[in-house]
Design a protein around this motif. Structure first.
Motif, PDB file in Angstrom:
ATOM      1  N   HIS A 137      20.394 -28.414  52.564  1.00  0.00           N
ATOM      2  CA  HIS A 137      21.074 -29.581  53.134  1.00  0.00           C
ATOM      3  C   HIS A 137      20.023 -30.642  53.396  1.00  0.00           C
ATOM      4  CE1 HIS A 137      25.075 -27.905  54.364  1.00  0.00           C
ATOM      5  NE2 HIS A 137      24.422 -26.783  54.154  1.00  0.00           N
ATOM      6  N   ARG A 138      20.495 -31.867  53.565  1.00  0.00           N
ATOM      7  CA  ARG A 138      19.602 -32.936  54.001  1.00  0.00           C
ATOM      8  C   ARG A 138      20.391 -33.937  54.806  1.00  0.00           C
ATOM      9  NH1 ARG A 138      18.344 -36.941  48.981  1.00  0.00           N
ATOM     10  NH2 ARG A 138      20.522 -37.343  48.509  1.00  0.00           N
ATOM     11  N   ILE A 139      19.690 -34.565  55.704  1.00  0.00           N
ATOM     12  CA  ILE A 139      20.256 -35.667  56.482  1.00  0.00           C
ATOM     13  C   ILE A 139      19.397 -36.881  56.162  1.00  0.00           C
ATOM     14  CG2 ILE A 139      20.655 -36.612  58.788  1.00  0.00           C
ATOM     15  CD1 ILE A 139      21.260 -33.773  59.742  1.00  0.00           C
ATOM     16  N   LEU A 140      20.044 -37.900  55.626  1.00  0.00           N
ATOM     17  CA  LEU A 140      19.342 -39.122  55.241  1.00  0.00           C
ATOM     18  C   LEU A 140      19.023 -39.974  56.465  1.00  0.00           C
ATOM     19  CD1 LEU A 140      21.574 -40.117  52.189  1.00  0.00           C
ATOM     20  CD2 LEU A 140      19.334 -38.986  52.125  1.00  0.00           C
ATOM     21  N   ARG A 141      17.947 -40.714  56.364  1.00  0.00           N
ATOM     22  CA  ARG A 141      17.588 -41.638  57.450  1.00  0.00           C
ATOM     23  C   ARG A 141      18.753 -42.577  57.750  1.00  0.00           C
ATOM     24  NH1 ARG A 141      14.769 -43.253  60.982  1.00  0.00           N
ATOM     25  NH2 ARG A 141      12.963 -41.950  60.771  1.00  0.00           N
ATOM     26  N   SER A 142      19.485 -42.987  56.733  1.00  0.00           N
ATOM     27  CA  SER A 142      20.613 -43.909  56.915  1.00  0.00           C
ATOM     28  C   SER A 142      21.772 -43.289  57.705  1.00  0.00           C
ATOM     29  CB  SER A 142      21.119 -44.401  55.555  1.00  0.00           C
ATOM     30  OG  SER A 142      21.544 -43.306  54.758  1.00  0.00           O
ATOM     31  N   GLU A 143      21.808 -41.970  57.860  1.00  0.00           N
ATOM     32  CA  GLU A 143      22.875 -41.288  58.603  1.00  0.00           C
ATOM     33  C   GLU A 143      22.571 -41.176  60.100  1.00  0.00           C
ATOM     34  OE1 GLU A 143      24.580 -37.672  56.562  1.00  0.00           O
ATOM     35  OE2 GLU A 143      22.743 -37.952  55.388  1.00  0.00           O
ATOM     36  N   ILE A 144      21.326 -41.375  60.492  1.00  0.00           N
ATOM     37  CA  ILE A 144      20.901 -41.117  61.873  1.00  0.00           C
ATOM     38  C   ILE A 144      21.670 -41.964  62.878  1.00  0.00           C
ATOM     39  CG2 ILE A 144      18.947 -41.222  63.484  1.00  0.00           C
ATOM     40  CD1 ILE A 144      18.838 -38.865  61.484  1.00  0.00           C
ATOM     41  N   ALA A 145      21.824 -43.251  62.614  1.00  0.00           N
ATOM     42  CA  ALA A 145      22.513 -44.134  63.573  1.00  0.00           C
ATOM     43  C   ALA A 145      23.950 -43.673  63.804  1.00  0.00           C
ATOM     44  CB  ALA A 145      22.486 -45.581  63.088  1.00  0.00           C
ATOM     45  N   GLY A 146      24.647 -43.261  62.763  1.00  0.00           N
ATOM     46  CA  GLY A 146      26.023 -42.789  62.908  1.00  0.00           C
ATOM     47  C   GLY A 146      26.106 -41.490  63.689  1.00  0.00           C
ATOM     48  N   LEU A 147      25.173 -40.570  63.428  1.00  0.00           N
ATOM     49  CA  LEU A 147      25.145 -39.309  64.167  1.00  0.00           C
ATOM     50  C   LEU A 147      24.849 -39.547  65.639  1.00  0.00           C
ATOM     51  CD1 LEU A 147      23.234 -37.109  61.572  1.00  0.00           C
ATOM     52  CD2 LEU A 147      25.654 -36.916  62.203  1.00  0.00           C
ATOM     53  N   ARG A 148      23.974 -40.493  65.919  1.00  0.00           N
ATOM     54  CA  ARG A 148      23.637 -40.815  67.305  1.00  0.00           C
ATOM     55  C   ARG A 148      24.801 -41.516  68.006  1.00  0.00           C
ATOM     56  NH1 ARG A 148      18.799 -43.146  66.663  1.00  0.00           N
ATOM     57  NH2 ARG A 148      17.754 -41.163  66.974  1.00  0.00           N
ATOM     58  N   ALA A 149      25.490 -42.390  67.291  1.00  0.00           N
ATOM     59  CA  ALA A 149      26.592 -43.154  67.887  1.00  0.00           C
ATOM     60  C   ALA A 149      27.780 -42.263  68.239  1.00  0.00           C
ATOM     61  CB  ALA A 149      27.038 -44.266  66.931  1.00  0.00           C
ATOM     62  N   PRO A 151      28.048 -38.305  68.430  1.00  0.00           N
ATOM     63  CA  PRO A 151      27.547 -36.933  68.245  1.00  0.00           C
ATOM     64  C   PRO A 151      28.649 -35.880  68.187  1.00  0.00           C
ATOM     65  CG  PRO A 151      27.112 -37.693  70.476  1.00  0.00           C
ATOM     66  CD  PRO A 151      27.658 -38.870  69.714  1.00  0.00           C
ATOM     67  N   ARG A 152      29.856 -36.244  68.584  1.00  0.00           N
ATOM     68  CA  ARG A 152      30.957 -35.282  68.575  1.00  0.00           C
ATOM     69  C   ARG A 152      31.705 -35.250  67.242  1.00  0.00           C
ATOM     70  NH1 ARG A 152      34.822 -36.653  73.056  1.00  0.00           N
ATOM     71  NH2 ARG A 152      35.745 -37.906  71.443  1.00  0.00           N
ATOM     72  N   ALA A 153      31.585 -36.286  66.428  1.00  0.00           N
ATOM     73  CA  ALA A 153      32.383 -36.399  65.198  1.00  0.00           C
ATOM     74  C   ALA A 153      32.181 -35.212  64.262  1.00  0.00           C
ATOM     75  CB  ALA A 153      32.060 -37.705  64.482  1.00  0.00           C
ATOM     76  N   SER A 154      30.945 -34.853  63.985  1.00  0.00           N
ATOM     77  CA  SER A 154      30.723 -33.743  63.049  1.00  0.00           C
ATOM     78  C   SER A 154      31.140 -32.412  63.656  1.00  0.00           C
ATOM     79  CB  SER A 154      29.259 -33.697  62.585  1.00  0.00           C
ATOM     80  OG  SER A 154      28.398 -33.283  63.626  1.00  0.00           O
ATOM     81  N   LEU A 155      31.055 -32.285  64.976  1.00  0.00           N
ATOM     82  CA  LEU A 155      31.512 -31.070  65.640  1.00  0.00           C
ATOM     83  C   LEU A 155      33.025 -30.926  65.477  1.00  0.00           C
ATOM     84  CD1 LEU A 155      31.091 -28.573  67.405  1.00  0.00           C
ATOM     85  CD2 LEU A 155      31.139 -30.069  69.407  1.00  0.00           C
TER      86      LEU A 155
END
Length: 184
Positions: A137-149, A151-155
């Protein structure tokens, strides 16, 4: 005389000094302290789960999963992987068990080993939950802001992928009923 604490089991004062600069560490230092940084990733996930009302229970070192997660409708096995260094604009995760220098080497997980996966980008203090069992798997640098904004969405998405709804918030937001105050 006062309370005497047992000595803390640190390898050396140098190891504390080396980690104090995290995430600005060289590859050798990151590799040398991979175990403790992995524990930091696991505790970060614990913190996220607890914030959303899910209770994580740590499993012993050589279990196929890192945590059991108590959801109101199920007990889930969670595997946690932590990345500490960015490479080519992304953080990369190897989804395998074992160690490359151990007699058993690296092996794929069995379908029954875990239900959910948590990928932690420790230097960015973000995680992504998934059910995807790909070996990489990988998490792109461009995904970080969305994951931070959010944090519950992917859960929520990962829970839905295993047939579970996100726990519903109470209508009263946990407010005390009647004269029963939390603090007298």
């Amino acid at each position: 005389m006062g309370l005497m604490l047992p000595p803390v089991a640190l390898r050396s004062a140098a190891s504390v000094t080396a980690l104090w600069s995290f995430p600005d560490l060289d590859t050798g230092t990151l590799c040398h302290h991979a175990k403790i940084l992995g524990h930091a990733g696991e505790h970060f996930v614990d913190s996220v789960l607890l914030r959303f009302g899910l209770l994580p229970l740590a499993l012993p070192e050589h279990s196929s999963a890192d945590r059991l997660v108590l959801h109101p409708d199920a007990v889930l096995k969670l595997q946690i992987k932590t990345a500490t260094a960015e490479r080519g604009g992304a953080w990369h995760f190897n989804i395998s068990k074992g160690y490359s220098h151990s007699p058993g080497g690296l092996r794929p997980y069995a379908a029954s080993d875990f239900d959910l996966l948590a990928l932690v980008v420790l230097p960015e203090n973000v995680e992504r939950f998934s059910r995807d069992r790909r070996p990489a798997h990988r998490i792109l640098r461009s995904e970080i802001a969305g994951l931070r904004a959010d944090p519950r969405a992917s859960l929520e998405e990962a829970l839905l992928s295993v047939g579970l709804a996100a726990p519903a918030a109470p209508d009263d937001c946990g407010a005390p009923q009647g004269d029963h105050a939390l603090i007298p």
